[in-house]
Write a protein that holds these residues in place. Structure first.
Motif, mmCIF file in Angstrom:
data_model
loop_
_atom_site.group_PDB
_atom_site.id
_atom_site.type_symbol
_atom_site.label_atom_id
_atom_site.label_comp_id
_atom_site.label_asym_id
_atom_site.label_seq_id
_atom_site.Cartn_x
_atom_site.Cartn_y
_atom_site.Cartn_z
ATOM 1 N N SER A 142 -29.608 -52.299 66.234
ATOM 2 C CA SER A 142 -29.743 -53.751 66.138
ATOM 3 C C SER A 142 -31.224 -54.125 66.145
ATOM 4 O O SER A 142 -32.057 -53.399 66.697
ATOM 5 C CB SER A 142 -29.022 -54.435 67.307
ATOM 6 N N ARG A 143 -31.520 -55.249 65.515
ATOM 7 C CA ARG A 143 -32.907 -55.733 65.496
ATOM 8 C C ARG A 143 -33.231 -56.304 66.884
ATOM 9 O O ARG A 143 -33.098 -57.489 67.142
ATOM 10 C CB ARG A 143 -33.076 -56.786 64.406
ATOM 11 N N SER A 144 -33.659 -55.407 67.759
ATOM 12 C CA SER A 144 -33.854 -55.759 69.169
ATOM 13 C C SER A 144 -35.285 -55.541 69.629
ATOM 14 O O SER A 144 -35.556 -55.593 70.825
ATOM 15 C CB SER A 144 -32.890 -54.947 70.043
ATOM 16 N N GLY A 145 -36.187 -55.274 68.682
ATOM 17 C CA GLY A 145 -37.597 -55.210 69.040
ATOM 18 C C GLY A 145 -38.166 -53.812 69.081
ATOM 19 O O GLY A 145 -38.697 -53.308 68.085
ATOM 20 N N GLY A 146 -38.082 -53.159 70.225
ATOM 21 C CA GLY A 146 -38.699 -51.854 70.423
ATOM 22 C C GLY A 146 -38.301 -50.789 69.419
ATOM 23 O O GLY A 146 -39.160 -50.044 68.922
ATOM 24 N N GLU A 173 -34.498 -45.802 55.394
ATOM 25 C CA GLU A 173 -35.217 -44.527 55.295
ATOM 26 C C GLU A 173 -34.741 -43.521 56.347
ATOM 27 O O GLU A 173 -34.227 -42.466 56.018
ATOM 28 C CB GLU A 173 -36.718 -44.751 55.412
ATOM 29 N N ASN A 174 -34.943 -43.850 57.634
ATOM 30 C CA ASN A 174 -34.465 -42.940 58.684
ATOM 31 C C ASN A 174 -33.330 -43.558 59.490
ATOM 32 O O ASN A 174 -32.918 -43.030 60.519
ATOM 33 C CB ASN A 174 -35.602 -42.524 59.607
ATOM 34 N N GLY A 175 -32.822 -44.691 59.034
ATOM 35 C CA GLY A 175 -31.707 -45.362 59.695
ATOM 36 C C GLY A 175 -31.454 -46.707 59.053
ATOM 37 O O GLY A 175 -32.047 -47.047 58.020
ATOM 38 N N LEU A 176 -30.575 -47.475 59.688
ATOM 39 C CA LEU A 176 -30.237 -48.808 59.193
ATOM 40 C C LEU A 176 -30.364 -49.811 60.329
ATOM 41 O O LEU A 176 -30.093 -49.479 61.499
ATOM 42 C CB LEU A 176 -28.801 -48.834 58.639
ATOM 43 N N LEU A 177 -30.755 -51.040 59.983
ATOM 44 C CA LEU A 177 -30.892 -52.123 60.945
ATOM 45 C C LEU A 177 -29.844 -53.194 60.676
ATOM 46 O O LEU A 177 -29.429 -53.397 59.531
ATOM 47 C CB LEU A 177 -32.289 -52.744 60.864
ATOM 48 N N PHE A 178 -29.406 -53.887 61.730
ATOM 49 C CA PHE A 178 -28.514 -55.036 61.586
ATOM 50 C C PHE A 178 -28.878 -56.043 62.673
ATOM 51 O O PHE A 178 -29.560 -55.710 63.645
ATOM 52 C CB PHE A 178 -27.035 -54.626 61.680
ATOM 53 N N PRO A 230 -26.404 -50.580 69.445
ATOM 54 C CA PRO A 230 -26.111 -51.982 69.091
ATOM 55 C C PRO A 230 -26.538 -52.996 70.150
ATOM 56 O O PRO A 230 -25.851 -53.992 70.389
ATOM 57 C CB PRO A 230 -24.596 -51.957 68.956
ATOM 58 N N SER A 231 -27.674 -52.782 70.816
ATOM 59 C CA SER A 231 -28.079 -53.613 71.951
ATOM 60 C C SER A 231 -28.042 -55.097 71.628
ATOM 61 O O SER A 231 -28.465 -55.530 70.556
ATOM 62 C CB SER A 231 -29.489 -53.237 72.401
#
Length: 572
Positions: free
Chosen positions: A325-329, A338-343, A301-302
């Motif tokens: 988290s939507r943190s770039g890298g 698909e292989n995970g979830l983003l927030f 959760p960076s």
């Protein structure tokens, strides 16, 4: 090719994403036949500044310089002329074809100019935004932690009161003119660097590679298991996770690695741990397979920009889906749904909802688990191959530099017979042939004490420690001599288990071990080690000693007689 890798810290002092990436690359390059050594910073707060230590870690020789003050001082963090002077001397010894810099916080960017002055090719891997941002992660410091514009100019920065960000940036830009190639660890980071005008035309993408996985059978559990590996660092998003867990309302397990109870209490406003949340100790790289075998989902959760995210890739490599988290890298490898979830960064409700989706939909876990294991992840071998191509492009191979011979050497021998012949007599003869003044004595000779003050180097070959030897070493040091311990057997490790010791009489074994301790004491007091094999040198380096290898050789006169005899036999 001779290669020097440079890192702000190095294992085993610190096992972090950046230090592990540097070390893994060093090992892979060594396996490809390159001569690799490391110059690193060290954070030994209670030891003298700029104090240097040597060690060997998994076959890689390391020279570490104590720059503890630089980690807490915003100016000394990016410029340090004193380190550059020491580094220049190190390069004069190592004579590398390429110097490859990784993170250089506290070492200072002055070292880039020193590398260029050495004549080596110069490569920099940027693992984060340090060259752009004094805070390193393009965010304001705690407790604010707000993200900064990804292309903000240094003149707009005000996160450190009274600090001249523009002067810092100008200094680092000048330092980068000494660099041939800049490697960014992800396309995302490359974009940030280019948008900020870092090293125009020099940036290429080269992802950090991971070693092959060693998956273990999954440990079954009745409840879904989430894992967080970021410790108590605020910028790793522990507060976001704490808020999400407090509202989760699901019967799950949440394992928090490296998080102390006080860390939880601070982030939770004094609320104690809810059911299912467990605080577990930090883990080392060797523990990763066992740990991931116990987890169903890894949470990352960076709050700050993540240029790469090693833990995200490690989880996917082991077939463990992630919530990130939507943190770039991480977005280079995580495909939402698909292989995970983003927030969104800092969105506790978004994280809570993602965790609930996994808890409420077993099918999601199975689908993402399969996709996670199929995610392409760069390997260390692929990274090493790419880096080696860059080295070949920028390096200017140079012959080994001739090192000046000492004017005089005193060999002090602890034994007669073969040890004297091979490790004293033959070496002394070779040095005499090269014009060096050499004297040889047995260690109990009463002349040794006086002679120790008349030579540049004193070699104590197979000499056990005793009061007389102590006086000899003190006399040599008083005269400014270098003291070397030499041996062609591993007789300086009192803990070494030799099978023969189990069948010998106890008194014989006790005498042997007592003798080994005396040899070890001599090594401990010496400045350097001279061994007959690489394995012996590695054993000495592991004890923090500089070590050289000079193999045992035959007597030139014996070789000449043998050749003559062989010629006579052929003519007969």
């Amino acid at each position: 090719m001779r290669i020097v890798q440079v890192s702000t810290l190095y294992p085993p002092e610190l096992n972090s994403g950046g230090t592990l990436a540097c070390h893994r690359l060093a090992v892979a390059l060594r396996a490809r036949g390159h001569d690799v050594s490391v110059f690193a910073g060290s954070s030994r707060a209670h030891e003298p500044p700029l104090d240097e230590k040597d060690w060997t870690y998994e076959g890689i020789p390391v020279r570490a310089i104590n720059v503890a003050s630089g980690y807490g001082h915003v100016v000394h963090n990016y410029r340090n002329a004193s380190v550059a002077e020491r580094f220049a001397r190190y390069l004069a010894e190592a004579t590398p074809d390429v110097v490859h810099f990784h993170s250089i916080q506290a070492l200072g960017a002055d070292v880039l100019e020193a590398a260029r002055a050495s004549g080596a090719g110069v490569v920099v891997t940027m693992h984060d935004a340090w060259f752009v941002c004094a805070q390193q992660f393009l965010s304001r410091p705690p407790p604010d932690m707000r993200g900064c514009p990804l292309a903000a100019g240094a003149r707009q920065c005000d996160c450190i009161p009274g600090f001249d960000h523009a002067a810092r940036r100008a200094f680092l830009d000048r330092a980068l003119t000494h660099v041939d190639v800049v490697l960014a660890v992800s396309p995302f980071l490359a974009g940030i660097l280019e948008a900020n005008g870092v090293a125009p035309g020099k940036i290429r993408v080269c992802e950090n590679g991971l070693p092959p996985p060693t998956p273990l059978p999954r440990v079954p559990s009745r409840r879904l298991r989430f894992g967080y590996l970021g410790g108590g660092h605020a910028w790793k998003g522990l507060g976001t996770l704490v808020s999400a867990v407090r509202e989760l309302e699901r019967d799950v397990v949440v394992d928090l690695y490296g998080v102390e109870r006080e860390d939880w209490r601070v982030q939770a406003g004094g609320v104690e741990l809810p059911r299912g949340v467990r605080l577990l100790p930090r883990f080392g790289p060797e523990d990763l397979p066992r740990m991931l075998a116990r987890l169903d989902v890894v949470v990352v959760p960076s709050l700050v920009v993540e240029s790469f995210s090693l833990v995200t890739r490690e989880a996917l490599q082991y077939g463990v889906p992630v919530i990130v988290s939507r943190s770039g890298g991480p977005e280079s490898v995580v495909r939402d749904g698909e292989n995970g979830l983003l927030f969104d960064r800092g969105d506790a409700r978004g994280l809570r909802d993602a965790m609930r989706r996994f808890a409420d939909d077993p099918g999601l876990l199975e689908r993402t688990r399969r996709a996670a294991g199929q995610t392409p992840i760069a390997t260390v071998e692929q990274q090493a191959e790419h880096v080696a191509e860059v080295y070949a492009e920028v390096a200017t191979p140079r012959p080994p530099r001739a090192r000046p011979l000492p004017r005089s050497v005193l060999f002090v021998a602890g034994m007669e017979g073969a040890p004297f012949r091979y490790r004293v007599g033959h070496l002394a003869a070779a040095l005499r042939d090269a014009g060096v003044r050499v004297e040889t004595r047995l260690y109990h000779d009463e002349e040794v004490l006086g002679l120790a003050g008349e030579h540049e180097i004193v070699v104590l070959n197979r000499v056990p420690w005793d009061p007389y030897v102590s006086r000899v070493v003190a006399r040599a040091r008083q005269a400014g001599a270098v003291v070397v311990f030499g041996v062609d057997d591993l007789i300086f490790d009192p803990e070494l288990d030799i099978p023969a010791l189990h069948v010998l009489p106890r008194d014989v074994v006790e005498r042997y071990r007592a003798g080994v301790k005396l040899f070890r004491a001599t090594l401990d007091e010496a400045d350097a080690f001279l061994g007959s094999t690489p394995a012996l040198a590695d054993a000495a380096r592991a004890l923090g000693k500089r070590a050289l290898v000079v193999p045992n050789t035959l007597d030139p006169e014996l070789v000449a007689r043998s050749d003559a005899a062989r010629t006579r036999a052929a003519d007969a």
